[in-house]
Design an enzyme around this catalytic site. Structure first.
Site: not given
Length: 832
Positions: A437-439
């Site tokens: 997530n949101e890397n």
């Protein structure tokens, strides 16, 4: 007992020995004893600091030594040592070690059996000691793990301390640590707390020497639903003795009828092996409307020991159509979803099973058929509830923000992905394994290398498909990796972090074109519970459309940057209802859409939002942190729920305002075909529901209120069923200036709790109904404030909602004084 037994033997005309043989046969017919597992909830002590060594923890509990340090506190598991400070407005939440200790009476009923300690999750690093012997460690706050105590127990029982100092009990000490660590997932930059403690259940397990460590049940069905295949694989415990064991597998239909049975001898080995494959014609299919669950019962017999282990499975066929919608069992299903964090008022992550069950029921009653578990593997209880309630699941590992660490960091990600898939493989609710997530959010490391992140993402994607080829992989918000997983969700926050909510459909269509399979998770906006507005869309005047809907760095801040509703809006429930209502009506007109998931279901604590109206709270939930429903809950229900409902907007809005004779909007959120509105006894007519008539699907009226009290009632009809709702409020026509005076009064007393309300007035004594001043409550004398709950009525520092704020407390008459302060105004003191 003997008398009745003898009579039974005579009535059956059996000799005693024949009766004993018959009884033995009957007992063998019924299922053998299941695994002996006990939750270790009581008898614990805790200290929130580190110790010089484990020896400081193993002094006998309750020794009563007045010079003993540190001081231990009795606690009940599950327990989180950030239960209160996570939302304390004045401090950073504690990140460091804490210790737990107890003493166990261990009596394993199995000859040569194993004694295990099973953790359903503990945060974030854990060391386990039996007396002074370290028996296990684990890194990761969310996956399950087991420690074998057998040898350490046997050794300790031979010591003098076992009999004399501990009186035949075994001391157990556990060190839990949530210290900041850049080489551990998830990142401390994440928008949620990395809690510490034994915040999920800890179980004492007795097993015979030969037992299974896991059962992998793969239930498959073709798109027509006519042919089912159930393949059972299993692995024995690593410490089990070599040889063979008799294994029996039974398959029971949802109502308990046996539909399959197989028995054979298998070698005892830790490697996974297939036990049997069953073919079932026309299996009963699992779906959100009918979550049919089969039972797989595996009995392992070795020597004189017999152990039964069970799993629940469901037959369903899933397909994310390329460039198209989602199909379940061959039919299109629009995924109507939300998100869940493991977080609750007063306990933080330490939610009990009844709390979890209540939360999942609230989701189902709202009409949810899909949930993304953000951003980590969650309690087995959550997954069991999703299976039984019919809620499809995206579950993910906590590779969340910060970038990419070194080999230790990456090994943890691989391990957590493996554990998540193996531990939750059998749940029919799971359709997607989330890889991250949101890397694309850097910050933890000096270097931010997109190619290295892509390489690691590919590795996780391949590992997921190797472990489970039947389910999809997904990530959210990392555009430079969107081609890697099966399903991708971009960042679309139309009307909150960027743009206006009427842009939502256009933005989504554009993002849909850029990926193979599109699923929109995370949308919505914050709302301060109890805050309402007569003109909620005013902030949109400052914001131009066509900006896109992506969330960018700094958008969550309440200061600086471009105009955006998240910064410039009023954070009212009124605005959020409009945003949600628009999104839901649009989603009904997007035939290519697989589905969405609103972020999140419940308000939750976060370390990165200290300036929010409730400090350190993400307030995007449709229920508060204590399950109190906000108005937006009913907007979802009006679009998604099947049981007839009707809800007049404004149950928590005691005073509305405007001019004398002004036309005011009344909205009714309902899923019924038609509704009739009554104001002060007068009918304002019947309206027909039309989902595309914004707002409130056409169930809105313009009416005139009278100055003072008003009564509003709605009667809605769905076929032969009728539902009603009503509210009352005061209508204020007086105008007000800036706040000049505070008041504080007692407004209620229930179950020993007193509720007080602070209000803001101008210099002429008119209540300031749009005031959002900060208020700070304090208490002197006996009693305590019910604060640090992270709710609008459970925070000692909170922004006013419509010129008022409430808090509850425990008080003793004549011995308790409560005060409220607001900058620039005179402090008010109330003695109770």
């Amino acid at each position: 007992m003997t008398f009745h037994l003898n009579r039974l033997i005579k009535l059956l005309h059996l000799k005693p020995i024949r009766f004993i043989l018959l009884l033995a046969g009957l007992l063998n017919f019924y299922p053998a004893p299941a695994q002996k597992s006990t939750r270790l909830n009581s008898g614990w002590e805790f200290v929130r600091q580190d110790l010089g060594g484990v020896w400081e923890a193993v002094r006998p509990v309750g020794a009563g030594n007045p010079e003993s340090v540190p001081l231990w506190t009795p606690v009940t598991l599950p327990h989180c040592f950030n239960a209160r400070d996570a939302v304390d407005p004045d401090v950073n939440y504690y990140q460091g070690p804490g210790w737990y200790r107890t003493q166990l009476d261990l009596q394993n009923p199995y000859a040569n059996g194993r004694t295990l300690l099973h953790f359903e999750g503990a945060g974030q690093k854990t060391d386990v000691y039996l007396h002074t012997t370290k028996v296990g460690s684990h890194v990761g706050g969310y996956d399950e793990w087991t420690v074998d105590l057998t040898q350490a127990v046997a050794d300790f029982k031979q010591t003098e301390a076992f009999q004399k100092q501990f009186k035949g009990k075994v001391p157990l000490s556990i060190r839990s640590d949530n210290s900041r660590d850049l080489q551990m997932m998830p990142s401390d930059l994440s928008d949620f707390n990395l809690y510490g403690g034994l915040y999920r259940y800890v179980n004492l397990v007795y097993e015979p020497a030969v037992a299974l460590s896991r059962i992998m049940a793969k239930a498959e069905v073709d798109p027509t639903g006519k042919q089912g295949q159930l393949t059972i694989r299993a692995a024995f415990r690593e410490f089990a003795p070599s040889g063979s064991a008799q294994v029996s597998v039974r398959v029971l239909a949802p109502r308990g009828k046996q539909v399959g049975r197989h028995q054979a001898s298998f070698p005892v080995k830790a490697a996974e092996q297939q036990l049997h494959a069953f073919t079932l014609k026309n299996p009963q299919l699992w779906s959100p409307k009918k979550p049919q669950l089969y039972t797989v019962q595996v009995t392992v017999k070795s020597g004189s020991d017999t152990l039964v282990q069970t799993e629940k499975v469901g037959f369903r066929h899933i397909e994310f159509v390329e460039k198209g919608p989602f199909r379940l069992n061959g039919q299109r299903l629009l995924l109507r979803g939300t998100h869940r964090h493991e977080d609750h008022a007063g306990v933080a992550a330490a939610m009990t099973e009844p709390m979890i069950r209540q939360e999942m029921r609230l989701m189902k009653e709202m009409g949810v058929n899909f949930i993304r578990l953000g951003h980590y593997q969650q309690s087995r209880i959550v997954l069991q509830q999703c299976d039984s309630l019919g809620i499809l699941v995206w579950e993910e590992i906590p590779w969340c923000r910060g970038g990419l660490g070194g080999e230790v960091y990456q090994a943890q990600g691989r391990r957590m992905l493996t554990n998540m898939i193996q531990q939750h493989y059998n749940h029919p609710a799971v359709i997607v394994w989330g890889l991250g997530n949101e890397n694309d959010w850097p910050g933890d490391f000096p270097d931010f290398d997109k190619e290295k992140i892509r390489t690691y993402m590919k590795e996780l994607n391949a590992l997921s498909h190797q472990l489970d080829p039947a389910r999809y992989t997904a990530i959210r918000r990392c555009d430079f990796c969107k081609d890697i997983p099966d399903v991708y969700s971009p960042s679309i926050w139309a009307g909150w972090y960027r743009g206006v909510y009427t842009d939502y459909k256009e933005i989504s269509e554009k993002e849909f074109q850029g990926v193979k399979r599109f699923l929109h998770v995370e949308w919505g906006g914050d709302s301060h519970a109890g805050r309402h507005s007569e003109n909620p869309d005013n902030a949109l005047v400052k914001i131009s459309g066509g900006q896109g809907g992506d969330e960018r760095a700094g958008d969550a801040s309440l200061f600086g940057g471009s105009a955006r509703v998240s910064k410039d809006g009023d954070w009212s429930e009124s605005y959020l209802c409009n945003l949600v209502d628009w999104h839901l009506k649009e989603q009904e007109t997007m035939p290519w859409l697989s589905g969405t998931a609103y972020w999140p279901f419940k308000d939750f604590s976060t370390p990165v939002r200290p300036d929010n109206p409730i400090p350190y709270m993400n307030q995007k939930g449709v229920v508060e942190r204590d399950f109190t429903k906000k108005e937006a809950y009913f907007v979802f229900q009006s679009h998604w729920a099947t049981a007839p409902m009707a809800h007049i907007y404004g149950h928590g809005w005691p005073v509305r305002w405007g001019d004398e004779g002004e036309q005011k909007l009344v909205k009714v959120y309902s899923n019924c075909a038609q509704a009739e509105l009554f104001v002060n006894g007068k009918s304002y007519g019947v309206k027909q529901r039309n989902s595309q008539d914004f707002p409130a699907a056409g169930l809105h009226w313009n009416v005139q209120f009278v100055s003072g009290q008003n009564q509003v009632r709605v009667v809605a009809h769905q076929g032969r069923q009728t539902v009603q709702d009503e509210i009352s409020f005061r209508y204020q026509t007086q105008k007000w200036g800036k706040p000049a005076r505070l008041t504080l009064e007692k407004v209620g007393e229930t179950n020993g709790l007193t509720t007080v309300e602070a209000k803001l007035f101008d210099a002429q004594g008119v209540q300031c109904l749009d005031a959002a001043n900060w208020m700070a409550f304090s208490l002197a004398g006996a009693g305590r404030l019910l604060d640090d709950l992270g709710t609008s009525r459970g925070s000692r520092k909170v922004q006013a909602y419509n010129g008022r704020a409430l808090i509850s407390l425990e008080a003793r008459p004549g011995q308790t004084a409560v005060a409220v302060q607001s900058e620039g105004l005179e402090t008010v003191l109330l003695t109770l």
